[in-house]
Design a protein around this motif. Structure first.
Motif, PDB file in Angstrom:
ATOM      1  N   LYS A 183       0.834  -1.205   0.000  1.00 22.80           N
ATOM      2  CA  LYS A 183       0.000   0.000   0.000  1.00 22.80           C
ATOM      3  C   LYS A 183       0.865   1.251   0.000  1.00 22.80           C
ATOM      4  O   LYS A 183       2.068   1.203   0.305  1.00 22.80           O
ATOM      5  N   VAL A 184       0.232   2.349  -0.340  1.00 21.88           N
ATOM      6  CA  VAL A 184       0.894   3.640  -0.217  1.00 21.88           C
ATOM      7  C   VAL A 184       1.294   3.784   1.251  1.00 21.88           C
ATOM      8  O   VAL A 184       0.477   3.550   2.147  1.00 21.88           O
ATOM      9  N   PRO A 185       2.549   4.130   1.540  1.00 18.28           N
ATOM     10  CA  PRO A 185       3.043   4.017   2.915  1.00 18.28           C
ATOM     11  C   PRO A 185       2.355   4.943   3.909  1.00 18.28           C
ATOM     12  O   PRO A 185       2.078   6.110   3.619  1.00 18.28           O
ATOM     13  N   GLU A 186       2.125   4.377   5.095  1.00 20.18           N
ATOM     14  CA  GLU A 186       1.637   5.141   6.235  1.00 20.18           C
ATOM     15  C   GLU A 186       2.671   5.171   7.355  1.00 20.18           C
ATOM     16  O   GLU A 186       2.579   5.983   8.266  1.00 20.18           O
ATOM     17  N   SER A 187       3.643   4.248   7.297  1.00 21.94           N
ATOM     18  CA  SER A 187       4.746   4.219   8.263  1.00 21.94           C
ATOM     19  C   SER A 187       5.913   3.487   7.622  1.00 21.94           C
ATOM     20  O   SER A 187       5.792   2.926   6.519  1.00 21.94           O
ATOM     21  N   ASN A 188       7.042   3.429   8.311  1.00 23.00           N
ATOM     22  CA  ASN A 188       8.217   2.729   7.796  1.00 23.00           C
ATOM     23  C   ASN A 188       7.963   1.235   7.626  1.00 23.00           C
ATOM     24  O   ASN A 188       8.653   0.563   6.853  1.00 23.00           O
ATOM     25  N   PHE A 189       6.986   0.692   8.364  1.00 21.24           N
ATOM     26  CA  PHE A 189       6.676  -0.731   8.267  1.00 21.24           C
ATOM     27  C   PHE A 189       6.169  -1.123   6.875  1.00 21.24           C
ATOM     28  O   PHE A 189       6.146  -2.300   6.529  1.00 21.24           O
ATOM     29  N   ASP A 190       5.749  -0.140   6.070  1.00 20.66           N
ATOM     30  CA  ASP A 190       5.172  -0.432   4.756  1.00 20.66           C
ATOM     31  C   ASP A 190       6.218  -0.534   3.649  1.00 20.66           C
ATOM     32  O   ASP A 190       5.875  -0.686   2.475  1.00 20.66           O
ATOM     33  N   SER A 191       7.491  -0.489   4.014  1.00 22.09           N
ATOM     34  CA  SER A 191       8.562  -0.625   3.029  1.00 22.09           C
ATOM     35  C   SER A 191       8.470  -1.971   2.307  1.00 22.09           C
ATOM     36  O   SER A 191       8.136  -2.994   2.903  1.00 22.09           O
ATOM     37  N   ILE A 192       8.806  -1.968   1.017  1.00 19.76           N
ATOM     38  CA  ILE A 192       8.828  -3.224   0.260  1.00 19.76           C
ATOM     39  C   ILE A 192      10.241  -3.589  -0.195  1.00 19.76           C
ATOM     40  O   ILE A 192      10.441  -4.621  -0.828  1.00 19.76           O
ATOM     41  N   GLY A 193      11.226  -2.763   0.142  1.00 20.10           N
ATOM     42  CA  GLY A 193      12.585  -3.116  -0.250  1.00 20.10           C
ATOM     43  C   GLY A 193      13.567  -1.989   0.006  1.00 20.10           C
ATOM     44  O   GLY A 193      13.191  -0.884   0.401  1.00 20.10           O
ATOM     45  N   THR A 194      14.837  -2.295  -0.242  1.00 25.13           N
ATOM     46  CA  THR A 194      15.914  -1.329  -0.026  1.00 25.13           C
ATOM     47  C   THR A 194      16.961  -1.465  -1.123  1.00 25.13           C
ATOM     48  O   THR A 194      17.278  -2.570  -1.562  1.00 25.13           O
ATOM     49  N   LEU A 195      17.493  -0.328  -1.540  1.00 28.21           N
ATOM     50  CA  LEU A 195      18.561  -0.264  -2.533  1.00 28.21           C
ATOM     51  C   LEU A 195      19.700   0.552  -1.935  1.00 28.21           C
ATOM     52  O   LEU A 195      19.480   1.652  -1.431  1.00 28.21           O
ATOM     53  N   VAL A 196      20.926   0.015  -1.960  1.00 31.61           N
ATOM     54  CA  VAL A 196      22.083   0.714  -1.418  1.00 31.61           C
ATOM     55  C   VAL A 196      23.190   0.754  -2.468  1.00 31.61           C
ATOM     56  O   VAL A 196      23.528  -0.280  -3.054  1.00 31.61           O
ATOM     57  N   VAL A 197      23.747   1.944  -2.691  1.00 28.36           N
ATOM     58  CA  VAL A 197      24.880   2.087  -3.611  1.00 28.36           C
ATOM     59  C   VAL A 197      26.006   2.815  -2.883  1.00 28.36           C
ATOM     60  O   VAL A 197      25.792   3.449  -1.845  1.00 28.36           O
ATOM     61  N   VAL A 198      27.222   2.736  -3.428  1.00 31.63           N
ATOM     62  CA  VAL A 198      28.354   3.446  -2.834  1.00 31.63           C
ATOM     63  C   VAL A 198      29.007   4.336  -3.873  1.00 31.63           C
ATOM     64  O   VAL A 198      28.909   4.108  -5.078  1.00 31.63           O
ATOM     65  N   GLY A 199      29.693   5.354  -3.362  1.00 34.68           N
ATOM     66  CA  GLY A 199      30.446   6.252  -4.216  1.00 34.68           C
ATOM     67  C   GLY A 199      31.610   6.834  -3.444  1.00 34.68           C
ATOM     68  O   GLY A 199      31.695   6.689  -2.226  1.00 34.68           O
ATOM     69  N   ASP A 200      32.491   7.503  -4.137  1.00 34.46           N
ATOM     70  CA  ASP A 200      33.641   8.119  -3.471  1.00 34.46           C
ATOM     71  C   ASP A 200      33.240   9.380  -2.715  1.00 34.46           C
ATOM     72  O   ASP A 200      33.917   9.788  -1.772  1.00 34.46           O
ATOM     73  N   THR A 201      32.138  10.016  -3.153  1.00 35.43           N
ATOM     74  CA  THR A 201      31.654  11.227  -2.494  1.00 35.43           C
ATOM     75  C   THR A 201      30.147  11.101  -2.289  1.00 35.43           C
ATOM     76  O   THR A 201      29.481  10.255  -2.902  1.00 35.43           O
ATOM     77  N   GLU A 202      29.620  11.971  -1.441  1.00 34.68           N
ATOM     78  CA  GLU A 202      28.172  11.969  -1.194  1.00 34.68           C
ATOM     79  C   GLU A 202      27.399  12.253  -2.475  1.00 34.68           C
ATOM     80  O   GLU A 202      26.415  11.579  -2.791  1.00 34.68           O
ATOM     81  N   SER A 203      27.827  13.246  -3.241  1.00 36.42           N
ATOM     82  CA  SER A 203      27.093  13.607  -4.455  1.00 36.42           C
ATOM     83  C   SER A 203      27.136  12.482  -5.481  1.00 36.42           C
ATOM     84  O   SER A 203      26.141  12.207  -6.162  1.00 36.42           O
ATOM     85  N   ALA A 204      28.273  11.790  -5.589  1.00 36.75           N
ATOM     86  CA  ALA A 204      28.385  10.673  -6.531  1.00 36.75           C
ATOM     87  C   ALA A 204      27.451   9.537  -6.135  1.00 36.75           C
ATOM     88  O   ALA A 204      26.773   8.949  -6.985  1.00 36.75           O
ATOM     89  N   ALA A 205      27.408   9.229  -4.850  1.00 35.70           N
ATOM     90  CA  ALA A 205      26.536   8.138  -4.384  1.00 35.70           C
ATOM     91  C   ALA A 205      25.069   8.489  -4.610  1.00 35.70           C
ATOM     92  O   ALA A 205      24.280   7.653  -5.064  1.00 35.70           O
ATOM     93  N   ARG A 206      24.684   9.716  -4.306  1.00 36.83           N
ATOM     94  CA  ARG A 206      23.275  10.118  -4.484  1.00 36.83           C
ATOM     95  C   ARG A 206      22.875  10.112  -5.962  1.00 36.83           C
ATOM     96  O   ARG A 206      21.762   9.702  -6.318  1.00 36.83           O
ATOM     97  N   SER A 207      23.775  10.571  -6.818  1.00 33.50           N
ATOM     98  CA  SER A 207      23.464  10.601  -8.250  1.00 33.50           C
ATOM     99  C   SER A 207      23.267   9.196  -8.800  1.00 33.50           C
ATOM    100  O   SER A 207      22.320   8.938  -9.555  1.00 33.50           O
ATOM    101  N   ARG A 208      24.127   8.271  -8.418  1.00 27.51           N
ATOM    102  CA  ARG A 208      23.991   6.882  -8.874  1.00 27.51           C
ATOM    103  C   ARG A 208      22.719   6.254  -8.331  1.00 27.51           C
ATOM    104  O   ARG A 208      22.029   5.513  -9.024  1.00 27.51           O
ATOM    105  N   LEU A 209      22.397   6.561  -7.091  1.00 30.82           N
ATOM    106  CA  LEU A 209      21.181   6.017  -6.484  1.00 30.82           C
ATOM    107  C   LEU A 209      19.948   6.450  -7.278  1.00 30.82           C
ATOM    108  O   LEU A 209      19.075   5.635  -7.597  1.00 30.82           O
ATOM    109  N   GLU A 210      19.897   7.701  -7.617  1.00 35.17           N
ATOM    110  CA  GLU A 210      18.760   8.219  -8.367  1.00 35.17           C
ATOM    111  C   GLU A 210      18.671   7.576  -9.747  1.00 35.17           C
ATOM    112  O   GLU A 210      17.582   7.184 -10.203  1.00 35.17           O
ATOM    113  N   LEU A 211      19.812   7.422 -10.403  1.00 37.02           N
ATOM    114  CA  LEU A 211      19.831   6.828 -11.739  1.00 37.02           C
ATOM    115  C   LEU A 211      19.393   5.364 -11.705  1.00 37.02           C
ATOM    116  O   LEU A 211      18.598   4.915 -12.536  1.00 37.02           O
TER     117      LEU A 211
END
Length: 402
Positions: A364-392
Motif C-alpha cells: 500500500k501507499v506508505p503510512e509508516s516505515n513498516f510499509d517498506s517493500i525493499g531497499t537499494l544501497v549504492v556506494v560512491g567516493d563522495t556523497e554527491s556521486a553516491a546520491r546521483s547513482r542512487l537516483e539513476l
C-alpha cells in the motif's frame, strides 16, 4: 560452548550467521516464530514461545533458563523489546545497557523532560493523556504541531496537524490502530510538540568500557507529509554542524544514562542549531546498518554482539566510501506481482544491496516505515556521486502492482 539469547529480533535475525560461525548456541524468545524468515529461524538452536511483551515474564523465564542453560548474553535488535531484554540481562548479570536508561530513552516524554531539565536543546512539548489535553496542548504550542506516541516506533501515529479537526482525526486514528503486533500496544499517552523545520540527521554511537564511540552521522530523508516516513539516507555525512551536533548527542546520552550498547539519536538541524528529536537505545533501523557497513567496512551487528559477549569491538574503518540508500515503497495499493529491472541491478558494480520483499503480497501507499517493500544501497567516493547513482539506478526499476 558460549550461549546467546535474543528477545525477539528483526525478521531476518541479524547476526545469526556470525553467532553460528563462532559455534555459539543461539536461543530465541518470541511470541510469533512465523514472523521470522524460515531459513534464518532454522539456524536457531532453541526457540521458546514466551509473552515477550511482558517484561516480568521475560525476566522470570530468563532467570530459570539461565539456571539450567548458562547464558553469556541477552539482547534484542528490536526497538520494541529492548526493555525486557535489558531487564533480563541485568537479572542474570550479563553485560547490558542500564534497563532504567533504556526505559528513559524509549519514553519520548521522559527524554524531553530530561533534556529540558539539563538545558539540552529539543522541541517544546506537552504530555497528553486524553483528547481534551491534546487539544489544550496544541493551542498552547500553536499550530502546526506534531502528535506522536510517547513509546512509538517506525513513525507509527506521528503526524503534523494544522488545526483542531486534524488533531482529532490523528488522535482517533492512532487510538484505533495502536496495536504494534505480537501482543504489544502503544501507550495511550501522546506527545504534542512544536513542529520544527530543518534537516533530519541521526548520530550512530556504540558505548562500551566507559567510552562512547561516534561512528558517524546519517542523513535522513522523509516522504508522506504530514506523516514522517523515511525514504532515503546517506552515511557518513560531513558538515559544519558536526561540531555542535555530536557534543549535544553525547550530552543527551550521558543524561539518559546510556552506558552500554548502540544508540541511534535523531536530531533536526535548524537555523539556530541542532535539536534532539529522540534517542533510540538500539542500532539504527532500516538501512542504517548497511550504510555503515558499505561505507566503512564496520559490521555494527557483529560489534554489538561482541561487546555483549564480553569481547572488544573493532571500530576502525576498513575503507572510506559514502553509501546512499533508497527505501522502496508502493505508489498504489494492491498486490505486488513482480519487478521489472531495465538493467540487472545487482550486476552494477556500485550496487551493494538490493532486496525486495512482499512479492505476491498486499502492499500500500506508505503510512509508516513498516510499509517498506525493499531497499537499494549504492556506494560512491563522495556523497554527491553516491546520491546521483542512487537516483539513476532507481529509475531502472518498475514495480508491477495489481
Amino acid at each position: 560452548m558460549k550461549h546467546i539469547l535474543f528477545v525477539e529480533s528483526r525478521e531476518y535475525l541479524p547476526g545469526i550467521e556470525f553467532c553460528k560461525q563462532q559455534n555459539w548456541k543461539v536461543t530465541l524468545l518470541t511470541t510469533t516464530p512465523e514472523f521470522y524468515q524460515k531459513e534464518k529461524l532454522a539456524m536457531v538452536d532453541d526457540v521458546f514461545m514466551v509473552e515477550t511483551y511482558d517484561e516480568q515474564k521475560v525476566v522470570e523465564f530468563v532467570r530459570q533458563y539461565h539456571a539450567r542453560q548458562h547464558l553469556d548474553a541477552v539482547l534484542s535488535f528490536s526497538d520494541l523489546y529492548v526493555i525486557p531484554a535489558t531487564a533480563a540481562a541485568k537479572a542474570i548479570g550479563v553485560p547490558t545497557m542500564d534497563p532504567e536508561a533504556t526505559k528513559r530513552a524509549r519514553n519520548k516524554w521522559i527524554t524531553r523532560e530530561l533534556c529540558k531539565q539539563h538545558g539540552i536543546a529539543s522541541p517544546s512539548f506537552y504530555n497528553a493523556a486524553s483528547l481534551q489535553q491534546a487539544l489544550e496542548a496544541a493551542e498552547e504550542i500553536g499550530y502546526p504541531c506534531i502528535i506522536k506516541p510517547i513509546d512509538g516506533a517506525s513513525s507509527l501515529g506521528v503526524k503534523c496537524v494544522y488545526n483542531p479537526q486534524e488533531l482529532e482525526r490523528a488522535y482517533a486514528d492512532y487510538m484505533e490502530n495502536r496495536h504494534l503486533g505480537k501482543g504489544l500496544y502503544g501507550s495511550e499517552r501522546l506527545l504534542i510538540e512544536e513542529y520544527i523545520e530543518g534537516e533530519l540527521f541521526s548520530v550512530e554511537t556504540l558505548t562500551c568500557n566507559g567510552a562512547t564511540h561516534v561512528l558517524g552521522i546519517t542523513d535522513r530523508q522523509l516522504i508522506g507529509f504530514p506523516g514522517f516516513i523515511e525514504s532515503a539516507g546517506a552515511f557518513p555525512i560531513v558538515g559544519q554542524h558536526q561540531d555542535s551536533s555530536i557534543p549535544l548527542v553525547l550530552r543527551c546520552l550521558q543524561v539518559l544514562g546510556i552506558d552500554f550498547g548502540a544508540a541511534h539519536t535523531e536530531i533536526v538541524l535548524t537555523a539556530k542549531g541542532p535539536l534532539i528529536i529522540e534517542v533510540n537505545p538500539r542500532m539504527g533501523g532500516g538501512p542504517v546498518h548497511d550504510l555503515i557497513y558499505y561505507a566503512t567496512g564496520i559490521d555494527l551487528v557483529k560489534e554489538i554482539i561482541k561487546i555483549h559477549m564480553g569481547m572488544p569491538p573493532e571500530l576502525q574503518p576498513v575503507h572510506s566510501k559514502v553509501a546512499a540508500a533508497k527505501i522502496l515503497y508502493a505508489t498504489v495499493n494492491g498486490t505486488l506481482r513482480s519487478i521489472k529491472q531495465h538493467q540487472p541491478i545487482l550486476e552494477q558494480m556500485d550496487v551493494k544491496h538490493f532486496k525486495v520483499s512482499k512479492i505476491g503480497q498486499q502492499v500500500k501507499v506508505p503510512e509508516s516505515n513498516f510499509d517498506s517493500i525493499g531497499t537499494l544501497v549504492v556506494v560512491g567516493d563522495t556523497e554527491s556521486a553516491a546520491r546521483s547513482r542512487l537516483e539513476l539506478i532507481e529509475q531502472q526499476l518498475e514495480f508491477i502492482v495489481e
